[in-house]
Design a protein around this motif. Structure first.
Motif, PDB file in Angstrom:
ATOM      1  N   VAL A 159       0.837  -1.196   0.000  1.00  0.00           N
ATOM      2  CA  VAL A 159       0.000   0.000   0.000  1.00  0.00           C
ATOM      3  C   VAL A 159       0.874   1.248   0.000  1.00  0.00           C
ATOM      4  N   GLN A 160       1.935   1.236   0.799  1.00  0.00           N
ATOM      5  CA  GLN A 160       2.810   2.399   0.855  1.00  0.00           C
ATOM      6  C   GLN A 160       3.505   2.636  -0.475  1.00  0.00           C
ATOM      7  N   ASN A 161       3.861   1.574  -1.181  1.00  0.00           N
ATOM      8  CA  ASN A 161       4.495   1.720  -2.486  1.00  0.00           C
ATOM      9  C   ASN A 161       3.479   1.952  -3.595  1.00  0.00           C
ATOM     10  N   ARG A 162       2.196   1.883  -3.236  1.00  0.00           N
ATOM     11  CA  ARG A 162       1.099   2.055  -4.177  1.00  0.00           C
ATOM     12  C   ARG A 162       1.167   1.049  -5.308  1.00  0.00           C
ATOM     13  N   ARG A 163       1.666  -0.159  -5.026  1.00  0.00           N
ATOM     14  CA  ARG A 163       1.666  -1.220  -6.027  1.00  0.00           C
ATOM     15  C   ARG A 163       0.243  -1.732  -6.124  1.00  0.00           C
ATOM     16  N   ILE A 164      -0.191  -1.956  -7.318  1.00  0.00           N
ATOM     17  CA  ILE A 164      -1.535  -2.453  -7.498  1.00  0.00           C
ATOM     18  C   ILE A 164      -1.472  -3.829  -8.147  1.00  0.00           C
ATOM     19  N   SER A 165      -2.413  -4.664  -7.832  1.00  0.00           N
ATOM     20  CA  SER A 165      -2.415  -6.002  -8.393  1.00  0.00           C
ATOM     21  C   SER A 165      -3.361  -6.117  -9.573  1.00  0.00           C
ATOM     22  N   ARG A 166      -4.225  -5.144  -9.756  1.00  0.00           N
ATOM     23  CA  ARG A 166      -5.193  -5.215 -10.842  1.00  0.00           C
ATOM     24  C   ARG A 166      -5.335  -3.844 -11.476  1.00  0.00           C
ATOM     25  N   ILE A 167      -5.145  -3.799 -12.770  1.00  0.00           N
ATOM     26  CA  ILE A 167      -5.292  -2.561 -13.519  1.00  0.00           C
ATOM     27  C   ILE A 167      -6.697  -2.554 -14.088  1.00  0.00           C
ATOM     28  N   PRO A 168      -7.421  -1.462 -13.966  1.00  0.00           N
ATOM     29  CA  PRO A 168      -8.792  -1.463 -14.496  1.00  0.00           C
ATOM     30  C   PRO A 168      -8.796  -1.588 -16.020  1.00  0.00           C
ATOM     31  N   ALA A 169      -9.837  -2.206 -16.537  1.00  0.00           N
ATOM     32  CA  ALA A 169     -10.004  -2.295 -17.985  1.00  0.00           C
ATOM     33  C   ALA A 169     -10.239  -0.890 -18.530  1.00  0.00           C
ATOM     34  N   PHE A 170      -9.840  -0.683 -19.770  1.00  0.00           N
ATOM     35  CA  PHE A 170      -9.987   0.650 -20.357  1.00  0.00           C
ATOM     36  C   PHE A 170     -10.293   0.508 -21.836  1.00  0.00           C
ATOM     37  N   THR A 171     -10.806   1.563 -22.416  1.00  0.00           N
ATOM     38  CA  THR A 171     -11.024   1.631 -23.858  1.00  0.00           C
ATOM     39  C   THR A 171      -9.859   2.396 -24.455  1.00  0.00           C
ATOM     40  N   PRO A 172      -9.155   1.803 -25.418  1.00  0.00           N
ATOM     41  CA  PRO A 172      -8.009   2.503 -26.000  1.00  0.00           C
ATOM     42  C   PRO A 172      -8.425   3.802 -26.684  1.00  0.00           C
ATOM     43  N   SER A 207      -2.125  -0.698 -23.983  1.00  0.00           N
ATOM     44  CA  SER A 207      -2.324  -1.620 -22.867  1.00  0.00           C
ATOM     45  C   SER A 207      -0.990  -2.054 -22.265  1.00  0.00           C
ATOM     46  N   GLU A 208      -0.023  -2.355 -23.125  1.00  0.00           N
ATOM     47  CA  GLU A 208       1.308  -2.739 -22.626  1.00  0.00           C
ATOM     48  C   GLU A 208       1.930  -1.596 -21.839  1.00  0.00           C
ATOM     49  N   PHE A 209       1.734  -0.374 -22.322  1.00  0.00           N
ATOM     50  CA  PHE A 209       2.261   0.791 -21.610  1.00  0.00           C
ATOM     51  C   PHE A 209       1.685   0.872 -20.201  1.00  0.00           C
ATOM     52  N   LEU A 210       0.362   0.688 -20.074  1.00  0.00           N
ATOM     53  CA  LEU A 210      -0.253   0.760 -18.744  1.00  0.00           C
ATOM     54  C   LEU A 210       0.235  -0.374 -17.846  1.00  0.00           C
ATOM     55  N   GLY A 211       0.400  -1.568 -18.409  1.00  0.00           N
ATOM     56  CA  GLY A 211       0.930  -2.682 -17.619  1.00  0.00           C
ATOM     57  C   GLY A 211       2.344  -2.411 -17.141  1.00  0.00           C
ATOM     58  N   LEU A 212       3.170  -1.885 -18.026  1.00  0.00           N
ATOM     59  CA  LEU A 212       4.553  -1.566 -17.640  1.00  0.00           C
ATOM     60  C   LEU A 212       4.613  -0.355 -16.721  1.00  0.00           C
ATOM     61  N   LEU A 213       3.662   0.559 -16.857  1.00  0.00           N
ATOM     62  CA  LEU A 213       3.591   1.701 -15.943  1.00  0.00           C
ATOM     63  C   LEU A 213       3.307   1.218 -14.529  1.00  0.00           C
ATOM     64  N   ALA A 214       2.424   0.232 -14.401  1.00  0.00           N
ATOM     65  CA  ALA A 214       2.135  -0.325 -13.081  1.00  0.00           C
ATOM     66  C   ALA A 214       3.361  -1.055 -12.520  1.00  0.00           C
ATOM     67  N   GLU A 215       4.128  -1.681 -13.404  1.00  0.00           N
ATOM     68  CA  GLU A 215       5.316  -2.416 -12.958  1.00  0.00           C
ATOM     69  C   GLU A 215       6.459  -1.475 -12.584  1.00  0.00           C
ATOM     70  N   THR A 216       6.738  -0.482 -13.428  1.00  0.00           N
ATOM     71  CA  THR A 216       7.911   0.369 -13.218  1.00  0.00           C
ATOM     72  C   THR A 216       7.623   1.627 -12.410  1.00  0.00           C
ATOM     73  N   ARG A 217       6.346   2.072 -12.403  1.00  0.00           N
ATOM     74  CA  ARG A 217       5.944   3.312 -11.732  1.00  0.00           C
ATOM     75  C   ARG A 217       6.627   4.538 -12.346  1.00  0.00           C
ATOM     76  N   CYS A 218       7.054   4.432 -13.601  1.00  0.00           N
ATOM     77  CA  CYS A 218       7.758   5.529 -14.269  1.00  0.00           C
ATOM     78  C   CYS A 218       7.255   5.637 -15.707  1.00  0.00           C
ATOM     79  N   VAL A 219       6.729   6.806 -16.079  1.00  0.00           N
ATOM     80  CA  VAL A 219       6.177   7.009 -17.418  1.00  0.00           C
ATOM     81  C   VAL A 219       7.274   6.860 -18.471  1.00  0.00           C
TER      82      VAL A 219
END
Length: 154
Positions: free
Chosen positions: A18-31, A48-60
């Motif tokens: 929670v402190q690192n704000r890591r999330i386990s599920r990314i919401p579905a989205f419309t491209p 979609s890959e960008f959002l998945g990697l954004l959640a992994e790396t936390r860096c745009v």
């Protein structure tokens, strides 16, 4: 005589997540729907890959580079008309700025019907792939909206 050392309580692993704000599920989205489709551009899968990697790396910047795009084009994509769903998923990953929710329009619903929903999948905090599904809820919402707008035929 043996003395017991005081045991320090172990930190709750969930609190670190929670402190690192890591999330386990990314919401579905419309491209974001683009005027020109380019194989080297922001395709729905690349978004979609960008959002998945954004959640992994936390860096745009890192996430954009790993999908072969630049940080600047990612922010440009975020500002395009019709990017509300993409922006909402981005904000769910990095934390929302204090902005009001976008209003759902009939055009936005039909965009969701045409494109479907993409959902990046994380396993153990790592991006592993993308699921694409048709968006039946958008179709039903659009039909409901049209039923309210059109008068019944006699």
């Amino acid at each position: 005589m043996m003395t017991k050392r005081p045991t320090t309580p172990r930190p709750d692993p969930r609190s670190a997540a929670v402190q690192n704000r890591r999330i386990s599920r990314i919401p579905a989205f419309t491209p974001v729907e683009l005027r020109r489709v380019r194989p080297d551009g922001w395709t729905p899968l690349r978004q979609s890959e960008f959002l998945g990697l954004l959640a992994e790396t936390r860096c745009v910047k890192k996430a954009a580079e790993r999908v072969g795009m630049s940080r600047e084009t990612a922010y440009r994509l975020r500002r395009k008309p019709g990017a509300e769903s993409f922006v909402a998923a981005w904000d769910a990953i990095l934390g929302p700025p204090n902005s009001p929710r976008a209003k759902v329009t009939l055009d936005g619903l039909f965009q969701r019907v045409r494109q479907g929903r993409y959902r990046p999948v994380l396993r153990g905090g790592r991006y592993v792939g993308t699921l694409q599904k048709p968006d039946e809820s958008a179709l039903l919402a659009a039909l409901s909206h049209l039923d309210r707008v059109c008068p019944p035929e006699d």
